[in-house]
Write an enzyme that holds these catalytic residues in place. Sequence first.
Site, PDB file in Angstrom:
ATOM      1  CG  LEU A  96     -10.483  17.137 -28.962  1.00  0.00           C
ATOM      2  CD1 LEU A  96     -11.615  16.467 -28.196  1.00  0.00           C
ATOM      3  CD2 LEU A  96     -11.005  17.764 -30.250  1.00  0.00           C
ATOM      4  CG  ASN A 110     -10.151   8.688 -26.221  1.00  0.00           C
ATOM      5  OD1 ASN A 110     -10.376   8.491 -27.415  1.00  0.00           O
ATOM      6  ND2 ASN A 110      -8.963   8.480 -25.690  1.00  0.00           N
ATOM      7  CG  HIS A 112      -5.644   5.058 -24.078  1.00  0.00           C
ATOM      8  ND1 HIS A 112      -4.921   5.778 -25.011  1.00  0.00           N
ATOM      9  CD2 HIS A 112      -4.722   4.419 -23.300  1.00  0.00           C
ATOM     10  CE1 HIS A 112      -3.636   5.602 -24.797  1.00  0.00           C
ATOM     11  NE2 HIS A 112      -3.488   4.780 -23.765  1.00  0.00           N
TER      12      HIS A 112
END
Length: 199
Positions: A96, A110, A112
């Site tokens: 982004l 997010n 990960h």
Amino acid sequence: MTGRVRTGVLISGRGSNMSALIEAARNKDFPAEIALVLSDKPQAAGIRAAQLAGVAALGLDAKRFAGKPEFEAAMTVALAAAEAELICLAGFMRILSPAFVERWRGRILNIHPSLLPDLRGLQTHERALAEGRAEHGCTVHFVTADLDAGPIVAQARVPVLPGDDADRLAARVLVEEHRLYPEALATVARAIRAGRGAE
């Protein structure tokens, strides 16, 4: 205003973490609701999975836009139309822009597949094995302009076992991702609801 926090989920593929979030949000006591699933690939399997689960889903073909600003503007319109307050990245394979991240600062999560700050970036399972690590895992973090570097919300650890290959290790981490991401979303959504009460 104490309603559930409307959440947009961004995907690029099958959306297994998306499905875990949708399943958690079926519980009316869960502090977030999945308002929209948005994919940069109209044929992503996760779009159909979301629709079958009764969640609004939209595919925006990133290749059809003039550039990243135009694509992200279309995402913003869709998220605003869904009245999303929070975004969860769930296998969204695009970086982004700083402008988009800033617009949603403190409102993008997010997941990960490593124990950040270690093993930022891609191929984390292969790298964990190549480095001979004894443990591996996953991290839910806030997204910032720096890749995989935002404040950590939660982590889960798994042992690296003798005979592991990348697929076996990834599968074990994925089980933890499906548990951890809904828990982390709930934590952040509760904080947002508490902040509403203070307004």
